[in-house]
Write a protein that holds these residues in place. Sequence first.
Motif, PDB file in Angstrom:
ATOM      1  N   TYR A  94     -11.829   7.663  21.312  1.00 20.64           N
ATOM      2  CA  TYR A  94     -12.733   7.104  20.296  1.00 20.64           C
ATOM      3  C   TYR A  94     -12.772   5.580  20.340  1.00 20.64           C
ATOM      4  N   ALA A  95     -11.804   4.971  21.028  1.00 23.17           N
ATOM      5  CA  ALA A  95     -11.747   3.499  21.070  1.00 23.17           C
ATOM      6  C   ALA A  95     -12.606   2.948  22.209  1.00 23.17           C
ATOM      7  N   LEU A  96     -13.118   3.823  23.081  1.00 20.61           N
ATOM      8  CA  LEU A  96     -13.915   3.360  24.216  1.00 20.61           C
ATOM      9  C   LEU A  96     -15.319   3.971  24.185  1.00 20.61           C
ATOM     10  N   PRO A  97     -16.174   3.487  23.274  1.00 25.17           N
ATOM     11  CA  PRO A  97     -17.526   4.057  23.208  1.00 25.17           C
ATOM     12  C   PRO A  97     -18.402   3.524  24.339  1.00 25.17           C
ATOM     13  N   PRO A  98     -19.425   4.191  24.805  1.00 24.04           N
ATOM     14  CA  PRO A  98     -19.880   5.474  24.292  1.00 24.04           C
ATOM     15  C   PRO A  98     -19.115   6.640  24.902  1.00 24.04           C
ATOM     16  N   ASN A  99     -18.390   6.409  26.014  1.00 18.61           N
ATOM     17  CA  ASN A  99     -17.690   7.514  26.654  1.00 18.61           C
ATOM     18  C   ASN A  99     -16.588   6.939  27.539  1.00 18.61           C
ATOM     19  N   GLU A 100     -15.359   7.296  27.216  1.00 24.32           N
ATOM     20  CA  GLU A 100     -14.201   6.718  27.919  1.00 24.32           C
ATOM     21  C   GLU A 100     -14.286   6.917  29.445  1.00 24.32           C
ATOM     22  N   THR A 101     -14.609   8.137  29.863  1.00 23.66           N
ATOM     23  CA  THR A 101     -14.613   8.414  31.309  1.00 23.66           C
ATOM     24  C   THR A 101     -15.701   7.620  32.016  1.00 23.66           C
ATOM     25  N   TRP A 102     -16.904   7.520  31.412  1.00 24.26           N
ATOM     26  CA  TRP A 102     -17.976   6.735  32.044  1.00 24.26           C
ATOM     27  C   TRP A 102     -17.521   5.296  32.254  1.00 24.26           C
ATOM     28  N   LEU A 103     -16.898   4.720  31.214  1.00 26.89           N
ATOM     29  CA  LEU A 103     -16.478   3.318  31.315  1.00 26.89           C
ATOM     30  C   LEU A 103     -15.462   3.142  32.441  1.00 26.89           C
ATOM     31  N   ARG A 104     -14.493   4.043  32.490  1.00 29.03           N
ATOM     32  CA  ARG A 104     -13.469   3.934  33.543  1.00 29.03           C
ATOM     33  C   ARG A 104     -14.117   4.136  34.924  1.00 29.03           C
ATOM     34  N   GLU A 105     -15.050   5.087  35.016  1.00 27.06           N
ATOM     35  CA  GLU A 105     -15.714   5.321  36.307  1.00 27.06           C
ATOM     36  C   GLU A 105     -16.545   4.106  36.713  1.00 27.06           C
ATOM     37  N   ASP A 106     -17.235   3.491  35.744  1.00 29.16           N
ATOM     38  CA  ASP A 106     -18.024   2.290  36.059  1.00 29.16           C
ATOM     39  C   ASP A 106     -17.121   1.173  36.579  1.00 29.16           C
ATOM     40  N   ALA A 107     -15.956   1.030  35.991  1.00 29.56           N
ATOM     41  CA  ALA A 107     -15.011   0.007  36.460  1.00 29.56           C
ATOM     42  C   ALA A 107     -14.585   0.321  37.899  1.00 29.56           C
ATOM     43  N   ILE A 108     -14.321   1.583  38.179  1.00 27.36           N
ATOM     44  CA  ILE A 108     -13.861   1.985  39.518  1.00 27.36           C
ATOM     45  C   ILE A 108     -14.966   1.771  40.567  1.00 27.36           C
ATOM     46  N   LYS A 109     -16.236   1.854  40.115  1.00 25.75           N
ATOM     47  CA  LYS A 109     -17.356   1.664  41.064  1.00 25.75           C
ATOM     48  C   LYS A 109     -17.355   0.270  41.689  1.00 25.75           C
ATOM     49  N   THR A 110     -16.658  -0.689  41.101  1.00 21.59           N
ATOM     50  CA  THR A 110     -16.625  -2.042  41.680  1.00 21.59           C
ATOM     51  C   THR A 110     -15.768  -2.075  42.952  1.00 21.59           C
ATOM     52  N   ILE A 111     -14.965  -1.032  43.174  1.00 21.38           N
ATOM     53  CA  ILE A 111     -14.081  -1.012  44.358  1.00 21.38           C
ATOM     54  C   ILE A 111     -14.906  -0.595  45.575  1.00 21.38           C
ATOM     55  N   GLN A 112     -14.830  -1.439  46.612  1.00 22.66           N
ATOM     56  CA  GLN A 112     -15.657  -1.198  47.798  1.00 22.66           C
ATOM     57  C   GLN A 112     -14.833  -0.560  48.915  1.00 22.66           C
ATOM     58  N   GLY A 113     -15.550   0.135  49.817  1.00 23.82           N
ATOM     59  CA  GLY A 113     -14.888   0.710  50.992  1.00 23.82           C
ATOM     60  C   GLY A 113     -14.039   1.918  50.636  1.00 23.82           C
ATOM     61  N   GLN A 114     -13.138   2.253  51.540  1.00 32.30           N
ATOM     62  CA  GLN A 114     -12.268   3.419  51.362  1.00 32.30           C
ATOM     63  C   GLN A 114     -10.811   2.964  51.429  1.00 32.30           C
ATOM     64  N   PRO A 115     -10.256   2.486  50.317  1.00 28.69           N
ATOM     65  CA  PRO A 115      -8.878   2.001  50.341  1.00 28.69           C
ATOM     66  C   PRO A 115      -7.893   3.101  50.724  1.00 28.69           C
ATOM     67  N   ARG A 116      -6.802   2.680  51.356  1.00 31.81           N
ATOM     68  CA  ARG A 116      -5.795   3.671  51.764  1.00 31.81           C
ATOM     69  C   ARG A 116      -4.598   3.693  50.818  1.00 31.81           C
ATOM     70  N   ARG A 117      -4.316   2.532  50.209  1.00 28.73           N
ATOM     71  CA  ARG A 117      -3.180   2.484  49.257  1.00 28.73           C
ATOM     72  C   ARG A 117      -3.604   1.759  47.989  1.00 28.73           C
ATOM     73  N   ILE A 118      -3.454   2.432  46.866  1.00 29.90           N
ATOM     74  CA  ILE A 118      -3.924   1.895  45.578  1.00 29.90           C
ATOM     75  C   ILE A 118      -2.754   1.887  44.594  1.00 29.90           C
ATOM     76  N   LEU A 119      -2.611   0.785  43.885  1.00 29.04           N
ATOM     77  CA  LEU A 119      -1.570   0.680  42.847  1.00 29.04           C
ATOM     78  C   LEU A 119      -2.245   0.425  41.509  1.00 29.04           C
ATOM     79  N   ASP A 120      -1.947   1.257  40.507  1.00 28.47           N
ATOM     80  CA  ASP A 120      -2.503   1.081  39.161  1.00 28.47           C
ATOM     81  C   ASP A 120      -1.383   0.590  38.242  1.00 28.47           C
ATOM     82  N   LEU A 121      -1.483  -0.688  37.853  1.00 27.89           N
ATOM     83  CA  LEU A 121      -0.422  -1.309  37.048  1.00 27.89           C
ATOM     84  C   LEU A 121      -0.636  -1.016  35.559  1.00 27.89           C
ATOM     85  N   GLY A 122       0.444  -0.767  34.844  1.00 22.60           N
ATOM     86  CA  GLY A 122       0.337  -0.439  33.415  1.00 22.60           C
ATOM     87  C   GLY A 122      -0.502   0.817  33.255  1.00 22.60           C
ATOM     88  N   CYS A 123      -0.194   1.826  34.078  1.00 31.15           N
ATOM     89  CA  CYS A 123      -1.069   3.015  34.201  1.00 31.15           C
ATOM     90  C   CYS A 123      -1.088   3.867  32.941  1.00 31.15           C
TER      91      CYS A 123
END
Length: 293
Positions: A80-109
């Motif tokens: 409820y804290a991420l309107p209009p839709n939490e998953t859309w927002l997170r997916e939109d953020a991920i769309k900024t990543i280019q190419g096909q990374p091989r190793r990804i680290l998510d800090l404060g996951c």
Amino acid sequence: MTVHQETLWQRFLEPIANVLIDRDEMKRLSESIDWEAEGDRLRNPQVTYPDYYQSQNFHGIEKGYLNPGAAVTYDPITQYALPPNETWLREDAIKTIQGQPRRILDLGCGTGSTTLLLKQKFPFAEVIGLDLSPYMLVMAEYKAKQAGLEIQWLHGLAEATNLPSESFDVVTASLLFHETPSAIAIAILREAFRLLQGNGQVMIFDGSQETLRHTDWLTEIFEEPYIKDYARHSVDAWLGATGFEAVYTESLWWTNQVSHGIKPLPTGMRPVRYAENVMADSMGVDGTAPAFS
Ligand SMILES: C[S@@+](CC[C@H](N)C(=O)[O-])C[C@H]1O[C@@H](n2cnc3c(N)ncnc32)[C@H](O)[C@@H]1O
């Protein structure tokens, strides 16, 4: 006589949360997981908790993230804290990543909401989620198992991970910087820079600094001890000062923002195969910056 003063969280959000949240599911999770045993299994005994972290009751929860209650309530409230839709927002953020990374680290996951989406988007990448709360990691691991995703979970400090230098193609942080003093956010970006190989990408998803500067009431309701400090600054400026290039920040609705930067290659070095993809993508076919849909 001591008068107990209700926090804004208790006055406004708790009653709303009580109506919206699936209490039965939270009760089931609280009771079906042995939080102390599971937390101990993931806990790294070398980790010491900094004062800025253990001295605060984030979101009105006593002991903040060092309380299993934080892990159980985090997802039901965050939706409820991420309107209009939490998953859309997170997916939109991920769309900024280019190419096909091989190793990804998510800090404060945290409970792994972005980490799981990263693994789904880049199934061939080795994905690691790191957090300072063993209980948040227990929840993240539980969710990954439910989703059948293989992700490594590490208990550690985002600003001092002890992971090898230049060992990642992508480092991300979601909703982390508004929860740390600004000096720590800068230290985390320096650590991300050290961990990335040349042409590696950093992606920071968080609350919109622009909007938060004008919504003090919102920051007080959510009981975020460092959010005003975060709102006063600019992730863009921090990224530039850390040494990242091609830095930009985009708004995601009016509530959130995503920032992206690329670690430059040392002069004269040829990009490795993955980095070539990133460069090609970031140029776009007509030489312009890519459009993120
Ligand atoms: C608001 S939650 C965000 C969780 C998750 N990234 C998400 O997008 O939902 C912030 C998380 O950062 C973690 N955290 C805060 N300071 C940290 C630090 N210095 N190092 C590692 N994790 C940290 C907390 O334990 C918590 O799980």
